[in-house]
Design a protein around this motif. Structure first.
Motif, mmCIF file in Angstrom:
data_model
loop_
_atom_site.group_PDB
_atom_site.id
_atom_site.type_symbol
_atom_site.label_atom_id
_atom_site.label_comp_id
_atom_site.label_asym_id
_atom_site.label_seq_id
_atom_site.Cartn_x
_atom_site.Cartn_y
_atom_site.Cartn_z
ATOM 1 N N UNK A 70 0.802 -1.218 0.000
ATOM 2 C CA UNK A 70 0.000 0.000 0.000
ATOM 3 C C UNK A 70 0.832 1.264 0.000
ATOM 4 N N UNK A 71 2.013 1.211 -0.612
ATOM 5 C CA UNK A 71 2.916 2.362 -0.563
ATOM 6 C C UNK A 71 2.530 3.442 -1.576
ATOM 7 N N UNK A 72 1.648 3.146 -2.510
ATOM 8 C CA UNK A 72 1.140 4.125 -3.501
ATOM 9 C C UNK A 72 2.167 4.576 -4.535
ATOM 10 N N UNK A 73 3.279 3.874 -4.635
ATOM 11 C CA UNK A 73 4.260 4.276 -5.655
ATOM 12 C C UNK A 73 3.678 4.119 -7.053
ATOM 13 N N UNK A 74 2.889 3.077 -7.253
ATOM 14 C CA UNK A 74 2.304 2.851 -8.572
ATOM 15 C C UNK A 74 1.264 3.922 -8.893
ATOM 16 N N UNK A 75 0.542 4.340 -7.876
ATOM 17 C CA UNK A 75 -0.480 5.378 -8.082
ATOM 18 C C UNK A 75 0.177 6.679 -8.535
ATOM 19 N N UNK A 76 1.345 6.975 -7.953
ATOM 20 C CA UNK A 76 2.055 8.200 -8.336
ATOM 21 C C UNK A 76 2.682 8.072 -9.716
ATOM 22 N N UNK A 77 3.115 6.864 -10.067
ATOM 23 C CA UNK A 77 3.785 6.685 -11.357
ATOM 24 C C UNK A 77 2.799 6.702 -12.513
ATOM 25 N N UNK A 78 1.557 6.397 -12.235
ATOM 26 C CA UNK A 78 0.579 6.283 -13.316
ATOM 27 C C UNK A 78 0.273 7.660 -13.901
ATOM 28 N N UNK A 79 0.391 7.802 -15.211
ATOM 29 C CA UNK A 79 0.191 9.129 -15.810
ATOM 30 C C UNK A 79 -1.255 9.579 -15.846
ATOM 31 N N UNK A 80 -2.210 8.673 -15.719
ATOM 32 C CA UNK A 80 -3.594 9.082 -15.934
ATOM 33 C C UNK A 80 -4.543 8.648 -14.829
ATOM 34 N N UNK A 81 -4.020 8.352 -13.661
ATOM 35 C CA UNK A 81 -4.897 8.038 -12.548
ATOM 36 C C UNK A 81 -5.695 6.762 -12.701
ATOM 37 N N UNK A 121 7.611 0.732 -11.202
ATOM 38 C CA UNK A 121 7.807 1.530 -9.997
ATOM 39 C C UNK A 121 7.585 0.735 -8.716
ATOM 40 N N UNK A 122 6.957 -0.425 -8.787
ATOM 41 C CA UNK A 122 6.592 -1.148 -7.565
ATOM 42 C C UNK A 122 7.842 -1.706 -6.887
ATOM 43 N N UNK A 123 8.087 -1.325 -5.626
ATOM 44 C CA UNK A 123 9.317 -1.792 -4.969
ATOM 45 C C UNK A 123 9.275 -3.269 -4.586
ATOM 46 N N UNK A 124 8.095 -3.856 -4.463
ATOM 47 C CA UNK A 124 8.033 -5.255 -4.023
ATOM 48 C C UNK A 124 7.597 -6.199 -5.139
ATOM 49 N N UNK A 146 -11.402 -4.276 -8.650
ATOM 50 C CA UNK A 146 -10.659 -4.284 -7.391
ATOM 51 C C UNK A 146 -9.713 -5.464 -7.484
ATOM 52 N N UNK A 147 -8.424 -5.185 -7.430
ATOM 53 C CA UNK A 147 -7.465 -6.232 -7.758
ATOM 54 C C UNK A 147 -7.153 -7.164 -6.588
ATOM 55 N N UNK A 148 -7.208 -6.643 -5.337
ATOM 56 C CA UNK A 148 -6.935 -7.579 -4.241
ATOM 57 C C UNK A 148 -8.162 -8.441 -3.988
ATOM 58 N N UNK A 149 -7.942 -9.754 -3.944
ATOM 59 C CA UNK A 149 -9.071 -10.671 -3.797
ATOM 60 C C UNK A 149 -9.648 -10.549 -2.389
ATOM 61 N N UNK A 150 -10.941 -10.870 -2.239
ATOM 62 C CA UNK A 150 -11.529 -10.758 -0.910
ATOM 63 C C UNK A 150 -10.795 -11.667 0.078
ATOM 64 N N UNK A 151 -10.529 -11.135 1.255
ATOM 65 C CA UNK A 151 -9.891 -11.944 2.297
ATOM 66 C C UNK A 151 -8.394 -12.113 2.124
ATOM 67 N N UNK A 152 -7.816 -11.487 1.097
ATOM 68 C CA UNK A 152 -6.380 -11.681 0.873
ATOM 69 C C UNK A 152 -5.583 -10.873 1.887
ATOM 70 N N UNK A 153 -4.383 -11.358 2.161
ATOM 71 C CA UNK A 153 -3.541 -10.693 3.149
ATOM 72 C C UNK A 153 -2.168 -10.452 2.548
ATOM 73 N N UNK A 154 -1.423 -9.591 3.200
ATOM 74 C CA UNK A 154 -0.056 -9.364 2.740
ATOM 75 C C UNK A 154 0.844 -10.492 3.227
ATOM 76 N N UNK A 155 1.762 -10.891 2.380
ATOM 77 C CA UNK A 155 2.694 -11.959 2.737
ATOM 78 C C UNK A 155 3.532 -11.526 3.933
ATOM 79 N N UNK A 156 3.799 -12.425 4.820
ATOM 80 C CA UNK A 156 4.642 -12.043 5.956
ATOM 81 C C UNK A 156 6.056 -11.722 5.475
ATOM 82 N N UNK A 157 6.661 -10.775 6.137
ATOM 83 C CA UNK A 157 8.052 -10.446 5.795
ATOM 84 C C UNK A 157 8.191 -9.374 4.739
ATOM 85 N N UNK A 158 7.086 -8.931 4.147
ATOM 86 C CA UNK A 158 7.173 -7.877 3.129
ATOM 87 C C UNK A 158 6.944 -6.535 3.804
ATOM 88 N N UNK A 159 7.866 -5.632 3.678
ATOM 89 C CA UNK A 159 7.664 -4.297 4.237
ATOM 90 C C UNK A 159 8.022 -3.263 3.226
#
Ligand code: SF4
Ligand code: SF4
Lengths: 159, 377
Positions: A70-81, A121-124, A146-159
């Protein structure tokens, strides 16, 4: 003089037409050397090139885990929102620290120009380009995903 | 009384009048939304007035809020048939501003892909040109050969038309392992197929009758209207940016600048066909000698050009594209101007078409190879 040129013009003209017909005739009797192609109906067996940019997807593993912080780097890199990251703050029950997690990764396919800047641009490396090329739908609201599937979680160890 | 009136009508010649008709914006042979206002005397063209603005997307204004990385992909949408060259122009301009040293590998790959783009653009133009003059066959043949190039692009760049393969400082990814083999296969294949183009269209009597001596453009007019690219060179105006201001790897390859002096539609046609031969020659010289190295020079995540003005020109498939950047040391340019080849080439249409018939206008426009989004931006 005039008549001679007139007749030679006729011969030249007929000859040039026959030369052209020879090329089309060549392909007419050799249907194996095809000129046109069928639409790829064999969707299951069709293999697209790996780099082909069809649409942005969030990679999920078999345990429904993704790598997006959820770092929003991709949102900032996108030229057209085309990308909107809606994130939440949650309190980690063990450490008591508040961390950011994505609530919704909204992707507007209808606005995307497939420029690949978000992927770079995505760091992970959480997102990638999928290879499907058929995007037509009956209503344009279906193109907002909506790209994240329902109930999905972030992998452990990713920061 | 009645008899008298009838007599005077017979004595005076019938009065003719000039009249206007609209060609476009929805017309199959304007290749897009271009509206031409024609002033006609019978079937003879007196004046052609292009009206623009139907596909204006204010790309130059959008550039003023985008970062330099984001600007590159907008140029895909100008002259989409030479998208790689457009990308390259912006990237070269940014690199010039940053005084960045570009790896040799990048220069060579950029040149190869530029020439492939030029080939694919000319193939499409050839197909469409035949179709404009009534030969559907050429359209299919042109697209058959173009398909192989779009496959190469799809594998290496990830897209078939709007590739966005350049980034300031280099390339987005390295070339695909199959790139060299596929390109060589294509060159061997297309060397055999190009003579077919001559058999089908170049020597066809109907085609030559409709193009020779039509749409004349003198060298003086070409220079004063700024007609560049194959259209300008067919009038004897030596304007190849690749020769006069070499960029990327054009300084180390051997190729001929195609110049014709007739200035008619047929000369413009021949100039493009000959350019395809030259493009293949350039690719052949480079494809086996791609130097090893990085595919991208290191750049900062946020690019800021030092205050000043930068200009970079490249030769696209249609002519000279200029990118003019005014920077005030922010992350987006203060002002960005594109000098697009299509716009200048279109401005000469009036003097080219004057005195010809309406049907000849279609041939003239076809040989100018207009791409409307490039004109309007
Ligand atoms: S591919 Fe480009 S336009 Fe599409 S979401 Fe990513 S950054 Fe935005
Ligand atoms: S997809 Fe990547 S860049 Fe985008 S918010 Fe998630 S982690 Fe950040």
């Amino acid at each position: 003089m005039g008549l001679k040129k007139y007749i030679s013009d006729i011969f030249y003209g007929v000859k040039s037409l026959i030369t052209g017909m020879k090329v089309t005739g060549h392909y007419f009797v050799r249907p194996k050397e095809i000129i046109t192609q069928q639409y790829p109906e064999n969707r299951e067996s069709l293999k697209m090139f790996d780099r082909f940019r069809g649409e942005v997807v969030l990679i999920h593993d078999e345990n429904n885990m993704h790598k997006c912080t959820g770092c929003s780097a991709c949102e900032l890199a996108c030229p057209n929102g085309s990308i909107e990251i809606i994130s939440d703050k949650v309190i980690d029950p063990e450490t008591g620290k508040s961390t950011k997690v994505i609530d919704k990764f909204v992707y507007h396919l209808s606005m995307c120009t497939f420029c690949n800047l978000c992927i770079l641009s995505c760091p992970t490396d959480a997102i990638k380009m999928a290879q499907n090329f058929e995007h037509s739908v009956f209503d344009r609201s279906e193109l907002t995903k909506v790209l994240n599937k329902p109930g999905s979680k972030i992998m452990p160890g990713i920061r | 009384m009645i008899n008298e009136e009838a007599n005077t009508a017979v004595e005076n010649k019938p009065e003719t009048q000039e009249y206007f008709i609209n060609m476009g914006p929805q017309h199959p042979s304007t290749h897009g939304v271009l509206r031409l206002m024609l002033t006609l005397d019978g079937e003879i063209i007196k004046k052609v007035e292009p009206h623009l603005g139907f596909i204006h997307r204010s790309i130059e204004k959008m550039c003023e809020k985008d970062s330099y990385q984001q600007i590159v992909h907008l140029t895909d949408r100008m002259d989409y048939l030479s998208c790689h060259m457009n990308n390259e122009a912006v990237c070269l301009c940014v690199e010039q501003g940053l005084q960045l040293e570009i790896p040799e590998r990048v220069k060579v790959i950029r040149t190869i892909i530029s020439e492939l783009t030029r080939l694919s653009s000319h193939q499409l133009w050839w197909g469409v040109m035949g179709m404009d003059l009534g030969a559907i066959t050429t359209f299919l043949y042109g697209f058959r050969d173009r398909e192989m190039i779009t496959d190469i692009f799809e594998e290496t760049c990830g897209a078939r038309l709007t590739m966005n393969y350049n980034v300031p400082g280099g390339l987005m990814f390295d070339i695909h392992p199959n790139f060299q083999k596929r390109t060589k296969d294509f060159i061997t294949y297309f060397k055999k197929k190009l003579p077919e183009y001559d058999d089908l269209l170049s020597n066809n009597v109907i085609f030559t009758e409709r193009t020779k001596g039509i749409g004349m453009l003198s060298k003086e007019d070409a220079i004063s209207y700024g007609v560049t690219g194959p259209s300008g060179r067919a009038s004897g105006f030596s304007c190849d940016v690749r020769k006069h201001f070499p960029y990327s790897a054009y300084d180390r390859v051997d190729f001929r600048e195609i110049i014709y002096t007739e200035g008619d539609c047929y000369a413009r046609y021949r100039a493009r066909i000959d350019e395809m031969h030259e493009s293949m020659k350039i690719i052949e010289q480079l494809i086996d000698n791609i130097p090893e190295g990085d595919y991208k020079a290191k750049t900062k995540a946020v690019i800021k050009l030092p205050e000043g003005e930068y200009y970079q020109r490249v030769e696209t498939a249609r002519g000279e594209l200029g990118v003019y950047v005014v920077s005030d040391n922010k992350k987006s340019p203060y002002r960005l101007k594109f000098r697009s080849p299509g716009f200048s080439n279109l401005s000469a249409l009036n003097i080219m078409a004057k005195g010809d018939k309406i049907a000849d206008l279609v041939a003239t426009m076809s040989t100018l190879d207009l791409v409307i989004p490039d004109i309007d931006r």
